[in-house]
Design an enzyme around this catalytic site. Sequence first.
Site, PDB file in Angstrom:
ATOM      1  N   HIS A   1      21.079  60.565  10.640  1.00 62.11           N
ATOM      2  CA  HIS A   1      21.549  60.928  11.981  1.00 62.11           C
ATOM      3  C   HIS A   1      23.030  61.322  11.982  1.00 62.11           C
ATOM      4  CE1 HIS A   1      22.572  59.620  16.323  1.00 62.11           C
ATOM      5  NE2 HIS A   1      22.187  60.863  16.299  1.00 62.11           N
TER       6      HIS A   1
ATOM      7  N   ASN B   1      24.729  54.984  19.222  1.00 61.87           N
ATOM      8  CA  ASN B   1      24.271  55.248  20.589  1.00 61.87           C
ATOM      9  C   ASN B   1      24.127  53.972  21.411  1.00 61.87           C
ATOM     10  OD1 ASN B   1      24.365  57.966  20.315  1.00 61.87           O
ATOM     11  ND2 ASN B   1      22.168  58.277  20.123  1.00 61.87           N
TER      12      ASN B   1
ATOM     13  N   GLU C   1      24.378  58.055  10.258  1.00 57.60           N
ATOM     14  CA  GLU C   1      23.595  56.815  10.216  1.00 57.60           C
ATOM     15  C   GLU C   1      22.336  57.076   9.384  1.00 57.60           C
ATOM     16  OE1 GLU C   1      24.486  54.682  14.512  1.00 57.60           O
ATOM     17  OE2 GLU C   1      23.102  56.359  14.487  1.00 57.60           O
TER      18      GLU C   1
ATOM     19  N   SER D   1      17.937  61.011  17.016  1.00 56.47           N
ATOM     20  CA  SER D   1      18.626  59.793  17.450  1.00 56.47           C
ATOM     21  C   SER D   1      17.687  58.896  18.235  1.00 56.47           C
ATOM     22  CB  SER D   1      19.827  60.160  18.327  1.00 56.47           C
ATOM     23  OG  SER D   1      19.389  60.890  19.461  1.00 56.47           O
TER      24      SER D   1
HETATM   25  N1  CAA Z   1      32.410  72.385  16.431  1.00 54.64           N
HETATM   26  C1  CAA Z   1      33.123  72.405  15.282  1.00 54.64           C
HETATM   27  N2  CAA Z   1      34.397  71.968  15.215  1.00 54.64           N
HETATM   28  C2  CAA Z   1      34.952  71.503  16.352  1.00 54.64           C
HETATM   29  C3  CAA Z   1      34.264  71.454  17.579  1.00 54.64           C
HETATM   30  C4  CAA Z   1      32.930  71.928  17.595  1.00 54.64           C
HETATM   31  N3  CAA Z   1      32.172  71.910  18.676  1.00 54.64           N
HETATM   32  N4  CAA Z   1      35.087  70.931  18.513  1.00 54.64           N
HETATM   33  C5  CAA Z   1      36.251  70.666  17.916  1.00 54.64           C
HETATM   34  N5  CAA Z   1      36.177  71.011  16.614  1.00 54.64           N
HETATM   35  C6  CAA Z   1      37.231  70.871  15.611  1.00 54.64           C
HETATM   36  C7  CAA Z   1      38.394  71.751  15.927  1.00 54.64           C
HETATM   37  O1  CAA Z   1      38.236  73.022  15.352  1.00 54.64           O
HETATM   38  C8  CAA Z   1      39.546  70.990  15.295  1.00 54.64           C
HETATM   39  O2  CAA Z   1      39.590  71.228  13.908  1.00 54.64           O
HETATM   40  P1  CAA Z   1      41.000  71.154  13.138  1.00 54.64           P
HETATM   41  O3  CAA Z   1      41.775  70.005  13.681  1.00 54.64           O
HETATM   42  O4  CAA Z   1      40.653  70.977  11.706  1.00 54.64           O
HETATM   43  O5  CAA Z   1      41.643  72.452  13.454  1.00 54.64           O
HETATM   44  C9  CAA Z   1      39.142  69.530  15.461  1.00 54.64           C
HETATM   45  O6  CAA Z   1      37.729  69.520  15.698  1.00 54.64           O
HETATM   46  C10 CAA Z   1      39.842  68.895  16.636  1.00 54.64           C
HETATM   47  O7  CAA Z   1      39.529  69.666  17.786  1.00 54.64           O
HETATM   48  P2  CAA Z   1      40.508  69.872  19.006  1.00 54.64           P
HETATM   49  O8  CAA Z   1      41.939  69.811  18.510  1.00 54.64           O
HETATM   50  O9  CAA Z   1      40.077  71.088  19.749  1.00 54.64           O
HETATM   51  O10 CAA Z   1      40.199  68.692  20.000  1.00 54.64           O
HETATM   52  P3  CAA Z   1      40.188  67.145  19.763  1.00 54.64           P
HETATM   53  O11 CAA Z   1      41.300  66.675  18.901  1.00 54.64           O
HETATM   54  O12 CAA Z   1      39.993  66.558  21.117  1.00 54.64           O
HETATM   55  O13 CAA Z   1      38.835  66.889  18.939  1.00 54.64           O
HETATM   56  C11 CAA Z   1      36.592  66.229  18.991  1.00 54.64           C
HETATM   57  C12 CAA Z   1      37.588  67.283  19.432  1.00 54.64           C
HETATM   58  C13 CAA Z   1      36.456  66.233  17.477  1.00 54.64           C
HETATM   59  C14 CAA Z   1      35.249  66.594  19.606  1.00 54.64           C
HETATM   60  C15 CAA Z   1      37.111  64.822  19.458  1.00 54.64           C
HETATM   61  O14 CAA Z   1      37.448  64.876  20.810  1.00 54.64           O
HETATM   62  C16 CAA Z   1      36.123  63.711  19.268  1.00 54.64           C
HETATM   63  O15 CAA Z   1      36.026  63.137  18.199  1.00 54.64           O
HETATM   64  N6  CAA Z   1      35.383  63.377  20.329  1.00 54.64           N
HETATM   65  C17 CAA Z   1      34.345  62.366  20.282  1.00 54.64           C
HETATM   66  C18 CAA Z   1      33.068  62.984  19.780  1.00 54.64           C
HETATM   67  C19 CAA Z   1      31.959  61.994  19.677  1.00 54.64           C
HETATM   68  O16 CAA Z   1      32.066  60.834  20.027  1.00 54.64           O
HETATM   69  N7  CAA Z   1      30.816  62.467  19.165  1.00 54.64           N
HETATM   70  C20 CAA Z   1      29.626  61.676  19.078  1.00 54.64           C
HETATM   71  C21 CAA Z   1      28.720  62.084  20.168  1.00 54.64           C
HETATM   72  S1  CAA Z   1      27.263  61.108  20.192  1.00 54.64           S
HETATM   73  C22 CAA Z   1      26.199  61.934  19.208  1.00 54.64           C
HETATM   74  O17 CAA Z   1      26.406  63.010  18.739  1.00 54.64           O
HETATM   75  C23 CAA Z   1      24.953  61.173  18.895  1.00 54.64           C
HETATM   76  C24 CAA Z   1      23.768  61.495  19.635  1.00 54.64           C
HETATM   77  O18 CAA Z   1      22.708  61.091  19.196  1.00 54.64           O
HETATM   78  C25 CAA Z   1      23.793  62.201  20.924  1.00 54.64           C
END
Ligand code: CAA
Length: 284
Positions: free
Chosen positions: A141, A192, A153, A120
């Site tokens: 990404h 980001n 991305e 990233s």
């Molecule tokens: N690994 C794999 N699967 C996961 C997981 C993980 N760490 N965390 C959650 N899940 C799955 C769960 O198993 C669940 O699956 P099902 O619905 O199919 O059963 C689903 O995701 C939803 O999880 P939860 O019900 O426990 O919780 P939630 O509804 O709050 O979802 C989340 C969790 C998907 C993380 C959601 O909160 C979300 O979309 N958060 C934002 C994440 C985000 O913005 N990510 C980008 C980060 S920036 C980045 O990555 C870029 C960089 O360069 C740093």
Amino acid sequence: MGINRILVIGAGTMGRQIAMSAALAGYTTTLNDISEAALAAAHEDLEQWAATRVAKGKMEQQTADAALERLASTTDLDASARHADLVIEAAVEKLEIKRSIFGKLGKVAPVHAVLATNSSTLASSQVAAATGRPGQVCNMHFFNPALVMKCVEVVRNEHTTDTTVNTVMEVARRMGKEPVLVQREIPGFIANRMMGAIQREALELLSGGVASIKDIDTTARTALGHPMGPFELMDLVGLDVIDFIAQATHAETGADADKPHELVMQKVAEGRLGRKTGSGFYDY
Ligand code: CAA
């Protein structure tokens, strides 16, 4: 271009989930890491993830078994690169390490192979020359957690060919993702940059005593419809990663707005890196 075999380099949080996404999409996939222990931990984690999906009724046992069977692990980079059609590098965010990996890939991967980095912060132009085939290099990404998040991305460098872009976009789609194309390299790409702006504002609101961590996060969820608040998200991504992204972006842009935030730096210094260490802005 036909892609059958995918090699993912780096068995950390991102690499292991990218590899599983590839295996689930039907690709013959190899996960490579310099550490046997990291590979074993990744495999155990993915088996656990698959078992939970099956137990929840969200995945057939057969699908999980077949994907895990398609996913091999190895510490031998040369041997695995020799048969790869697409390489996705998700190793540590250190330029000299990535350059050395891409240099090696340029020598051993098949001439047709596309070489992508999940980075990233490091644009593919910084490693492309080392491969001797810059047209076949780009950023691919993914987002954390990579098995869930739909965005990929695809970032082209000035040499990336249309064939490379189309190939990588097609692989992402087959993984069930919705790839977006970033037409030119820019620090932070799309996501980001937007995430950084929100996090910066959240940190300012907190340090200005305007609202608590919990209330800022609640507002992001209930007023803006975000799945999690900015502090929850920083804890998920890892405060060391957040700080590293800010440092790298600031080094490139020099803009005040991109400066690493003191509150985050303080947590990093205390070893409170978020979920992975059991505490960050929240305790877990
Ligand atoms: N690994 C794999 N699967 C996961 C997981 C993980 N760490 N965390 C959650 N899940 C799955 C769960 O198993 C669940 O699956 P099902 O619905 O199919 O059963 C689903 O995701 C939803 O999880 P939860 O019900 O426990 O919780 P939630 O509804 O709050 O979802 C989340 C969790 C998907 C993380 C959601 O909160 C979300 O979309 N958060 C934002 C994440 C985000 O913005 N990510 C980008 C980060 S920036 C980045 O990555 C870029 C960089 O360069 C740093």
